[in-house]
Design a protein around this motif. Structure first.
Motif, PDB file in Angstrom:
ATOM      1  N   LYS A 127       0.834  -1.209   0.000  1.00 47.11           N
ATOM      2  CA  LYS A 127       0.000   0.000   0.000  1.00 47.11           C
ATOM      3  C   LYS A 127       0.866   1.255   0.000  1.00 47.11           C
ATOM      4  CE  LYS A 127      -4.000  -2.068   2.251  1.00 47.11           C
ATOM      5  NZ  LYS A 127      -4.890  -2.076   3.418  1.00 47.11           N
ATOM      6  N   ASP A 128       1.969   1.229   0.761  1.00 52.02           N
ATOM      7  CA  ASP A 128       2.885   2.376   0.759  1.00 52.02           C
ATOM      8  C   ASP A 128       3.492   2.574  -0.626  1.00 52.02           C
ATOM      9  OD1 ASP A 128       2.386   2.835   3.431  1.00 52.02           O
ATOM     10  OD2 ASP A 128       4.241   1.898   4.147  1.00 52.02           O
ATOM     11  N   PHE A 129       3.840   1.469  -1.301  1.00 56.59           N
ATOM     12  CA  PHE A 129       4.408   1.541  -2.644  1.00 56.59           C
ATOM     13  C   PHE A 129       3.393   2.124  -3.624  1.00 56.59           C
ATOM     14  CE2 PHE A 129       4.985  -0.432  -6.842  1.00 56.59           C
ATOM     15  CZ  PHE A 129       6.251   0.057  -7.158  1.00 56.59           C
ATOM     16  N   GLN A 130       2.144   1.647  -3.537  1.00 57.48           N
ATOM     17  CA  GLN A 130       1.103   2.113  -4.451  1.00 57.48           C
ATOM     18  C   GLN A 130       0.798   3.601  -4.260  1.00 57.48           C
ATOM     19  OE1 GLN A 130      -1.976  -0.721  -3.490  1.00 57.48           O
ATOM     20  NE2 GLN A 130      -1.434  -2.053  -5.221  1.00 57.48           N
ATOM     21  N   SER A 131       0.974   4.079  -3.042  1.00 58.87           N
ATOM     22  CA  SER A 131       0.692   5.492  -2.783  1.00 58.87           C
ATOM     23  C   SER A 131       1.945   6.360  -2.926  1.00 58.87           C
ATOM     24  CB  SER A 131       0.095   5.662  -1.385  1.00 58.87           C
ATOM     25  OG  SER A 131       1.037   5.275  -0.397  1.00 58.87           O
ATOM     26  N   GLY A 132       3.075   5.738  -3.331  1.00 56.07           N
ATOM     27  CA  GLY A 132       4.305   6.488  -3.527  1.00 56.07           C
ATOM     28  C   GLY A 132       5.036   6.834  -2.239  1.00 56.07           C
ATOM     29  N   LYS A 133       4.699   6.172  -1.158  1.00 59.08           N
ATOM     30  CA  LYS A 133       5.334   6.465   0.137  1.00 59.08           C
ATOM     31  C   LYS A 133       6.262   5.346   0.593  1.00 59.08           C
ATOM     32  CE  LYS A 133       1.293   9.047   1.729  1.00 59.08           C
ATOM     33  NZ  LYS A 133       0.191   9.080   2.696  1.00 59.08           N
ATOM     34  N   ASP A 134       6.690   4.502  -0.356  1.00 55.31           N
ATOM     35  CA  ASP A 134       7.483   3.338   0.020  1.00 55.31           C
ATOM     36  C   ASP A 134       8.885   3.693   0.500  1.00 55.31           C
ATOM     37  OD1 ASP A 134       7.650   4.063  -2.745  1.00 55.31           O
ATOM     38  OD2 ASP A 134       8.968   2.341  -3.043  1.00 55.31           O
ATOM     39  N   ASN A 135       9.352   4.907   0.243  1.00 53.34           N
ATOM     40  CA  ASN A 135      10.677   5.302   0.716  1.00 53.34           C
ATOM     41  C   ASN A 135      10.589   6.139   1.994  1.00 53.34           C
ATOM     42  OD1 ASN A 135       9.561   7.557  -0.406  1.00 53.34           O
ATOM     43  ND2 ASN A 135      11.388   8.174  -1.554  1.00 53.34           N
ATOM     44  N   GLN A 136       9.429   6.173   2.611  1.00 54.31           N
ATOM     45  CA  GLN A 136       9.223   6.929   3.847  1.00 54.31           C
ATOM     46  C   GLN A 136       8.875   5.983   4.987  1.00 54.31           C
ATOM     47  OE1 GLN A 136       6.200   9.874   3.148  1.00 54.31           O
ATOM     48  NE2 GLN A 136       6.974  10.346   1.104  1.00 54.31           N
ATOM     49  N   VAL A 137       9.154   6.429   6.186  1.00 56.43           N
ATOM     50  CA  VAL A 137       8.766   5.647   7.360  1.00 56.43           C
ATOM     51  C   VAL A 137       7.266   5.800   7.554  1.00 56.43           C
ATOM     52  CG1 VAL A 137       9.009   5.419   9.855  1.00 56.43           C
ATOM     53  CG2 VAL A 137      11.015   5.917   8.459  1.00 56.43           C
ATOM     54  N   ASN A 138       6.588   4.675   7.679  1.00 56.03           N
ATOM     55  CA  ASN A 138       5.142   4.715   7.900  1.00 56.03           C
ATOM     56  C   ASN A 138       4.875   5.161   9.337  1.00 56.03           C
ATOM     57  OD1 ASN A 138       2.402   4.021   8.441  1.00 56.03           O
ATOM     58  ND2 ASN A 138       2.447   2.606   6.717  1.00 56.03           N
ATOM     59  N   PRO A 139       4.179   6.288   9.528  1.00 57.06           N
ATOM     60  CA  PRO A 139       3.934   6.779  10.889  1.00 57.06           C
ATOM     61  C   PRO A 139       3.115   5.815  11.745  1.00 57.06           C
ATOM     62  CG  PRO A 139       2.649   8.034   9.286  1.00 57.06           C
ATOM     63  CD  PRO A 139       3.563   7.142   8.521  1.00 57.06           C
ATOM     64  N   ASN A 140       2.368   4.933  11.088  1.00 59.62           N
ATOM     65  CA  ASN A 140       1.581   3.949  11.847  1.00 59.62           C
ATOM     66  C   ASN A 140       2.461   2.914  12.535  1.00 59.62           C
ATOM     67  OD1 ASN A 140      -0.960   5.023  11.185  1.00 59.62           O
ATOM     68  ND2 ASN A 140      -0.898   3.993   9.203  1.00 59.62           N
ATOM     69  N   ASN A 141       3.724   2.792  12.075  1.00 64.47           N
ATOM     70  CA  ASN A 141       4.648   1.829  12.673  1.00 64.47           C
ATOM     71  C   ASN A 141       5.493   2.438  13.788  1.00 64.47           C
ATOM     72  OD1 ASN A 141       3.765  -0.180  11.003  1.00 64.47           O
ATOM     73  ND2 ASN A 141       5.434   0.010   9.542  1.00 64.47           N
ATOM     74  N   ILE A 142       5.307   3.722  14.043  1.00 60.41           N
ATOM     75  CA  ILE A 142       6.058   4.379  15.115  1.00 60.41           C
ATOM     76  C   ILE A 142       5.205   4.312  16.381  1.00 60.41           C
ATOM     77  CG2 ILE A 142       7.136   6.513  15.908  1.00 60.41           C
ATOM     78  CD1 ILE A 142       7.393   7.289  12.923  1.00 60.41           C
ATOM     79  N   PRO A 143       5.653   3.567  17.372  1.00 63.07           N
ATOM     80  CA  PRO A 143       4.832   3.392  18.568  1.00 63.07           C
ATOM     81  C   PRO A 143       4.791   4.643  19.439  1.00 63.07           C
ATOM     82  CG  PRO A 143       6.940   2.283  18.853  1.00 63.07           C
ATOM     83  CD  PRO A 143       6.913   2.806  17.445  1.00 63.07           C
ATOM     84  N   ASP A 144       3.653   4.851  20.077  1.00 63.72           N
ATOM     85  CA  ASP A 144       3.545   5.890  21.103  1.00 63.72           C
ATOM     86  C   ASP A 144       4.223   5.425  22.383  1.00 63.72           C
ATOM     87  OD1 ASP A 144       1.815   7.766  19.640  1.00 63.72           O
ATOM     88  OD2 ASP A 144       0.353   6.135  19.758  1.00 63.72           O
ATOM     89  N   ALA A 145       4.237   4.111  22.573  1.00 64.47           N
ATOM     90  CA  ALA A 145       4.852   3.543  23.775  1.00 64.47           C
ATOM     91  C   ALA A 145       5.324   2.130  23.460  1.00 64.47           C
ATOM     92  CB  ALA A 145       3.857   3.527  24.930  1.00 64.47           C
TER      93      ALA A 145
END
Length: 199
Positions: A127-145
């Motif tokens: 999905k990140d690749f399809q939206s052109g964000k495959d070279n960025q860190v997905n913010p959903n994978n950055i934990p709050d804790a």
């Protein structure tokens, strides 16, 4: 004919000895088998429920920056004398956490890039690749804790009585500050009489 009857009669008691009575029991009831010298599945439930309830009662989950908060779970460190798959107790912790409604557990990232759910990680990457964000860190994978957990035991004896305590220690760290925002522990203590084997 009599020989055949005698052979059947002789094997019948042996066959009956092999039959065992089995029944279902309430997983939260008092009819479960309890071993004083080892952890049982009900111990995992008790430890996870106690620790997560302490975390919820502290209000720390409600104070995390995002709601529901994204939490990344570290594997449970087992320092007890028993060898068992710590995924069982981690699953109980995850279930208790998710049932609070205050957090979501990140499954597509982990220590060393190892995702717990590889299929979801691959789908997210696509999905990140399809939206052109495959070279960025997905913010959903950055934990709050992040949550760390350690299982320890303490053994004691007095005369023929043996006692073992299993303690689950957990720490929650806010990834914005790098500081622990909650620590708690839960314990299960069991006693039994000395047996001729083991414990």
């Amino acid at each position: 004919m009599n020989t055949r009857f005698l052979a059947i009669a002789a094997t019948l008691p042996l066959a009956l000895l092999g039959c065992q009575k089995a029944q279902y029991v309430d997983p939260k009831g008092n009819d479960l088998i309890v071993n004083a010298d080892r952890m049982n599945i009900q111990d995992w439930n008790l430890l996870a429920d106690q620790a997560v309830q302490s975390m919820v009662n502290s209000g720390v989950l409600a104070r995390l920056p995002n709601q529901p908060a994204g939490i990344l779970l570290n594997p449970v460190i087992n320092t007890t004398t028993q060898q068992f798959d710590t995924d069982g107790i981690m699953k109980k912790i995850r279930i208790s956490l998710l049932n609070t409604g205050r957090c979501e557990v990140i499954m597509t990232a982990g220590p060393g890039g190892r995702a717990e759910d590889k299929i979801a990680q691959d789908a997210q990457a696509l999905k990140d690749f399809q939206s052109g964000k495959d070279n960025q860190v997905n913010p959903n994978n950055i934990p709050d804790a992040t949550l760390t957990a350690k299982l320890i035991e303490d053994r004691a004896r007095s005369g023929s009585t043996r006692q073992v305590a299993y303690v689950l220690q957990m720490s929650l760290t806010n990834t914005n500050t790098g500081r622990a925002v909650w620590e708690g522990e839960a314990s299960v203590i069991k006693q039994g009489q000395r047996s001729s084997v083991g414990f």
